[in-house]
Motif scaffolding. Structure first.
Motif, PDB file in Angstrom:
ATOM      1  N   LYS A  58       6.531 -39.502  33.845  1.00  0.00           N
ATOM      2  CA  LYS A  58       5.467 -39.338  32.845  1.00  0.00           C
ATOM      3  C   LYS A  58       4.092 -39.417  33.501  1.00  0.00           C
ATOM      4  N   ALA A  59       3.940 -40.329  34.456  1.00  0.00           N
ATOM      5  CA  ALA A  59       2.655 -40.457  35.145  1.00  0.00           C
ATOM      6  C   ALA A  59       2.364 -39.224  35.986  1.00  0.00           C
ATOM      7  N   LEU A  60       3.383 -38.674  36.659  1.00  0.00           N
ATOM      8  CA  LEU A  60       3.188 -37.454  37.450  1.00  0.00           C
ATOM      9  C   LEU A  60       2.819 -36.277  36.548  1.00  0.00           C
ATOM     10  N   HIS A  61       3.491 -36.187  35.412  1.00  0.00           N
ATOM     11  CA  HIS A  61       3.193 -35.108  34.464  1.00  0.00           C
ATOM     12  C   HIS A  61       1.760 -35.219  33.956  1.00  0.00           C
ATOM     13  N   SER A  62       1.302 -36.450  33.699  1.00  0.00           N
ATOM     14  CA  SER A  62      -0.069 -36.651  33.213  1.00  0.00           C
ATOM     15  C   SER A  62      -1.106 -36.254  34.259  1.00  0.00           C
ATOM     16  N   GLN A  63      -0.684 -36.213  35.541  1.00  0.00           N
ATOM     17  CA  GLN A  63      -1.588 -35.790  36.621  1.00  0.00           C
ATOM     18  C   GLN A  63      -1.587 -34.272  36.819  1.00  0.00           C
ATOM     19  N   GLY A  64      -0.820 -33.567  35.994  1.00  0.00           N
ATOM     20  CA  GLY A  64      -0.801 -32.104  36.079  1.00  0.00           C
ATOM     21  C   GLY A  64       0.321 -31.529  36.907  1.00  0.00           C
ATOM     22  N   HIS A  65       1.273 -32.364  37.320  1.00  0.00           N
ATOM     23  CA  HIS A  65       2.388 -31.881  38.135  1.00  0.00           C
ATOM     24  C   HIS A  65       3.536 -31.383  37.259  1.00  0.00           C
ATOM     25  N   SER A  66       4.239 -30.384  37.755  1.00  0.00           N
ATOM     26  CA  SER A  66       5.420 -29.839  37.088  1.00  0.00           C
ATOM     27  C   SER A  66       6.654 -30.539  37.655  1.00  0.00           C
ATOM     28  N   VAL A  67       7.502 -31.081  36.771  1.00  0.00           N
ATOM     29  CA  VAL A  67       8.623 -31.906  37.204  1.00  0.00           C
ATOM     30  C   VAL A  67       9.934 -31.339  36.679  1.00  0.00           C
ATOM     31  N   ASP A  68      10.888 -31.131  37.592  1.00  0.00           N
ATOM     32  CA  ASP A  68      12.262 -30.775  37.237  1.00  0.00           C
ATOM     33  C   ASP A  68      13.182 -31.930  37.615  1.00  0.00           C
ATOM     34  N   VAL A  69      14.155 -32.209  36.772  1.00  0.00           N
ATOM     35  CA  VAL A  69      15.067 -33.338  36.977  1.00  0.00           C
ATOM     36  C   VAL A  69      16.503 -32.829  37.056  1.00  0.00           C
ATOM     37  N   VAL A  70      17.181 -33.171  38.141  1.00  0.00           N
ATOM     38  CA  VAL A  70      18.597 -32.825  38.304  1.00  0.00           C
ATOM     39  C   VAL A  70      19.444 -33.887  37.613  1.00  0.00           C
ATOM     40  N   ARG A  71      20.346 -33.451  36.761  1.00  0.00           N
ATOM     41  CA  ARG A  71      21.257 -34.364  36.064  1.00  0.00           C
ATOM     42  C   ARG A  71      22.624 -33.690  35.948  1.00  0.00           C
ATOM     43  N   THR A  72      23.623 -34.447  35.514  1.00  0.00           N
ATOM     44  CA  THR A  72      24.937 -33.873  35.252  1.00  0.00           C
ATOM     45  C   THR A  72      25.083 -33.558  33.770  1.00  0.00           C
ATOM     46  N   ASN A  73      26.095 -32.770  33.428  1.00  0.00           N
ATOM     47  CA  ASN A  73      26.356 -32.473  32.025  1.00  0.00           C
ATOM     48  C   ASN A  73      26.956 -33.670  31.287  1.00  0.00           C
ATOM     49  N   GLN A  74      27.277 -34.743  32.024  1.00  0.00           N
ATOM     50  CA  GLN A  74      27.766 -35.970  31.399  1.00  0.00           C
ATOM     51  C   GLN A  74      26.773 -37.112  31.596  1.00  0.00           C
ATOM     52  N   SER A  75      25.501 -36.762  31.657  1.00  0.00           N
ATOM     53  CA  SER A  75      24.475 -37.766  31.936  1.00  0.00           C
ATOM     54  C   SER A  75      24.482 -38.868  30.892  1.00  0.00           C
ATOM     55  N   TRP A  76      24.261 -40.086  31.374  1.00  0.00           N
ATOM     56  CA  TRP A  76      24.294 -41.287  30.553  1.00  0.00           C
ATOM     57  C   TRP A  76      22.952 -41.495  29.855  1.00  0.00           C
ATOM     58  N   TYR A  77      21.863 -41.391  30.592  1.00  0.00           N
ATOM     59  CA  TYR A  77      20.529 -41.685  30.085  1.00  0.00           C
ATOM     60  C   TYR A  77      19.589 -40.488  30.071  1.00  0.00           C
ATOM     61  N   ILE A  78      19.796 -39.529  30.956  1.00  0.00           N
ATOM     62  CA  ILE A  78      18.823 -38.448  31.149  1.00  0.00           C
ATOM     63  C   ILE A  78      19.063 -37.357  30.111  1.00  0.00           C
ATOM     64  N   VAL A 100      29.975 -31.289  35.934  1.00  0.00           N
ATOM     65  CA  VAL A 100      30.905 -32.113  36.714  1.00  0.00           C
ATOM     66  C   VAL A 100      32.046 -32.559  35.819  1.00  0.00           C
ATOM     67  N   SER A 101      33.140 -32.967  36.448  1.00  0.00           N
ATOM     68  CA  SER A 101      34.302 -33.440  35.690  1.00  0.00           C
ATOM     69  C   SER A 101      34.273 -34.940  35.472  1.00  0.00           C
ATOM     70  N   GLU A 102      33.512 -35.685  36.277  1.00  0.00           N
ATOM     71  CA  GLU A 102      33.342 -37.128  36.091  1.00  0.00           C
ATOM     72  C   GLU A 102      31.952 -37.520  36.561  1.00  0.00           C
ATOM     73  N   ALA A 103      31.429 -38.601  35.965  1.00  0.00           N
ATOM     74  CA  ALA A 103      30.048 -38.985  36.252  1.00  0.00           C
ATOM     75  C   ALA A 103      29.907 -40.492  36.175  1.00  0.00           C
ATOM     76  N   PHE A 104      28.764 -40.979  36.697  1.00  0.00           N
ATOM     77  CA  PHE A 104      28.428 -42.392  36.630  1.00  0.00           C
ATOM     78  C   PHE A 104      27.826 -42.664  35.253  1.00  0.00           C
TER      79      PHE A 104
END
Length: 531
Positions: free
Chosen positions: A46-66, A80-84
């Motif tokens: 959020k802080a990087l975005h507020s500075q004008g930066h473009s942010v991409d986040v890698v996650r899995t299709n079974q993401s817990w929080y993202i 993925v077939s299994e995730a943390f």
């Protein structure tokens, strides 16, 4: 009222400024960890975005929080077939609870270590499968390369982001407390075992001979885990996609910048390196007003105040008998209690206790009526308690939680209680009353808070500066020691010592040969003269 011409000029100026800021913002790829690690990474995003930066986040299709659909980042989803996630962590927690509640013995210690070995092996196996999935997806990798990222920011507690930065050939920055091989400093800086306590040892920086023996044993355990269970999995991925000449350990140690989630108000003093920037407590901030229902409950506590309890993102509930004992203990207190708990409602719950699925932890800790924090000892919670000066009763479960709480206890700001002893001899009640009634706990924690806050720049602002520094200069090679590229025998000067010893040995041998020759010559002359 501004004249119309001036208003138009200011509007155009604002548009130019904003467009300049967006155009000059960087493109950052984030490869985060789940759970509480994501909570603080999200704050940085959020802080990087507020500075004008473009942010991409890698996650899995079974993401817990993202989650997807937020304005401050876009997601890149890897199937993925299994995730943390909870399905992975909950069975481990159940086993750990069973082991820790048994009789304390060498067998229970060995069982706990085997369980942790198994958990760590499987967690990194899942990560390596995710990395393999990414690297074999040519469309994904081409898309990432075409995006021309300025920087990869990752949590090195797993290694997918480390290898991805190498594949994309972009600068690498860590949001770090842990690496795949253990506590972050161990992978980077000299760490004398005489005063650097290993995680899990339960030791401080002042050790007796026996404690140093124990510390060495724990060091050997961590080395075994990394050398045989973790690093070989990542090296296999490197061998497959980059070739055997690319060593995973060199990639891990070769990051441009290490944003370390610790500071020396909390950490024991130790050697460090120029490319380590300490940002401990960067997620902490002044408390905001509480939701109306919570504020009403807190104010109803009167002069006694409020206790809050949370065991973090991993532990949502405890075994039923422990839960009932905790609830019964709270019911005996004059304080009000706010307890983050997702399990069944305890049968012994008192009228003074409010159970919630979620709590604004930072805002509660900053409320003047909060007297005590019952916590598991995760880094985020400990740093928020320090920031707001709230003493702690700790109930550690696993990983670094006991060690985090030990640092507070050693500074007189916390008590620690094993979960296995919560229901014995009123231990939990005694620990709470000790911290509540002895003023030194609050005094010591508020002193830590004063020290932590007395900095020339806020930790989050410091992190943003150094991330942008790496982007501006395409890395930070001038801050990186060459040590990570050196073979172990050169790093420890084994070749120099062996050369010196060999030279000394040769000189000694030559002298011995010379003196032996002289002596034999004299003996030969005497025998000749004797004849």
């Amino acid at each position: 009222m501004l004249p119309q011409g001036n208003a138009t000029f200011l509007l155009l100026l604002s548009m130019v400024f904003l467009s300049w800021r967006v155009c000059h913002g960087g493109k950052i790829l984030i490869v985060p960890l789940e759970g509480s690690h994501w909570v603080n990474m999200d704050i940085m995003i959020k802080a990087l975005h507020s500075q004008g930066h473009s942010v991409d986040v890698v996650r899995t299709n079974q993401s817990w929080y993202i989650q997807d659909g937020f304005p401050h980042y876009k997601t890149i989803t890897v199937p993925v077939s299994e995730a943390f996630n909870h399905d992975f962590i909950n069975p481990i927690l159940i086993k750990i609870f069973d082991i820790e509640r048994g009789e304390s013995s060498f067998l229970s210690f060995a069982s706990l270590q085997l369980e942790m070995f198994s958990a760590m092996f499987n967690m990194h196996r899942i990560m390596c499968k995710m990395a393999t999935k990414m690297f074999t997806d040519k469309d994904l990798m081409n898309s990432l390369k075409e995006s021309k990222y300025d920087l990869v920011l990752t949590d090195p507690a797993w290694g997918a982001g480390i290898m991805l930065a190498h594949a994309l050939k972009v600068p690498l920055v860590y949001n770090v407390r842990w690496t795949t091989s253990g506590e972050g400093h161990l992978a980077l800086a000299p760490s004398p075992l005489s005063y650097i306590p290993m995680t899990g040892s339960g030791l401080t920086d002042k050790m007796t001979f026996i404690q140093r023996v124990k510390n060495l044993i724990f060091y050997a355990i961590w080395q075994f885990q990394d050398g045989f269970l973790i690093s070989p999995q990542y090296q296999a991925v490197c061998d497959k996609f980059f070739g055997p000449e690319v060593r995973y350990r060199n990639l891990l140690q070769g990051a441009d910048l290490w944003l370390m989630r610790a500071d020396f108000v909390f950490e024991f003093p130790r050697p460090t390196m120029p490319n380590v920037v300490y940002i401990g407590g960067f997620q902490c901030k002044p408390a905001k007003p509480l939701p109306e229902h919570l504020e009403e409950f807190v104010q109803s506590s009167g002069e006694h105040g409020v206790i809050i309890m949370s065991l973090g993102t991993f532990v949502s509930e405890l075994p039923a008998d422990i839960t009932n004992k905790v609830a019964a203990t709270f019911a005996q207190l004059p304080q009000k209690v706010i307890w983050r708990h997702k399990g069944d409602r305890p049968a012994t719950l008192g009228n003074n206790t409010l159970i919630v699925d979620w709590m604004p932890q930072n805002d509660l800790l900053g409320h003047p009526k909060i007297k005590l924090f019952v916590a598991h000892g995760g880094t985020n919670g400990v740093q928020e308690a320090i920031y707001h000066g709230v003493p702690v009763v700790g109930l550690p479960v696993f990983f670094d939680q006991y060690d985090n709480l030990l640092r507070l206890k050693q500074r007189g700001a916390a008590q620690i209680l094993a979960l296995a002893t919560v229901d014995k001899n009123n231990n939990f009640l005694k620990a709470i009353q000790e911290v509540l009634n002895e003023p030194s706990y609050r005094f010591n924690m508020q002193r830590l808070s004063t020290l932590h806050r007395d900095q020339p720049i806020k930790p989050l602002d410091n992190a943003l500066f150094w991330i942008e520094f790496v982007m501006r200069h395409k890395g930070a090679a001038h801050l990186k020691a060459v040590s990570y590229r050196l073979p172990w025998y050169i790093y420890h000067s084994v070749d120099v010592v062996l050369s010196f010893l060999t030279t000394v040995a040769v000189i000694i041998i030559l002298h011995l040969v010379f003196f032996r020759s002289v002596c034999l010559g004299k003996c030969s002359i005497r025998k000749t003269n004797g004849k």
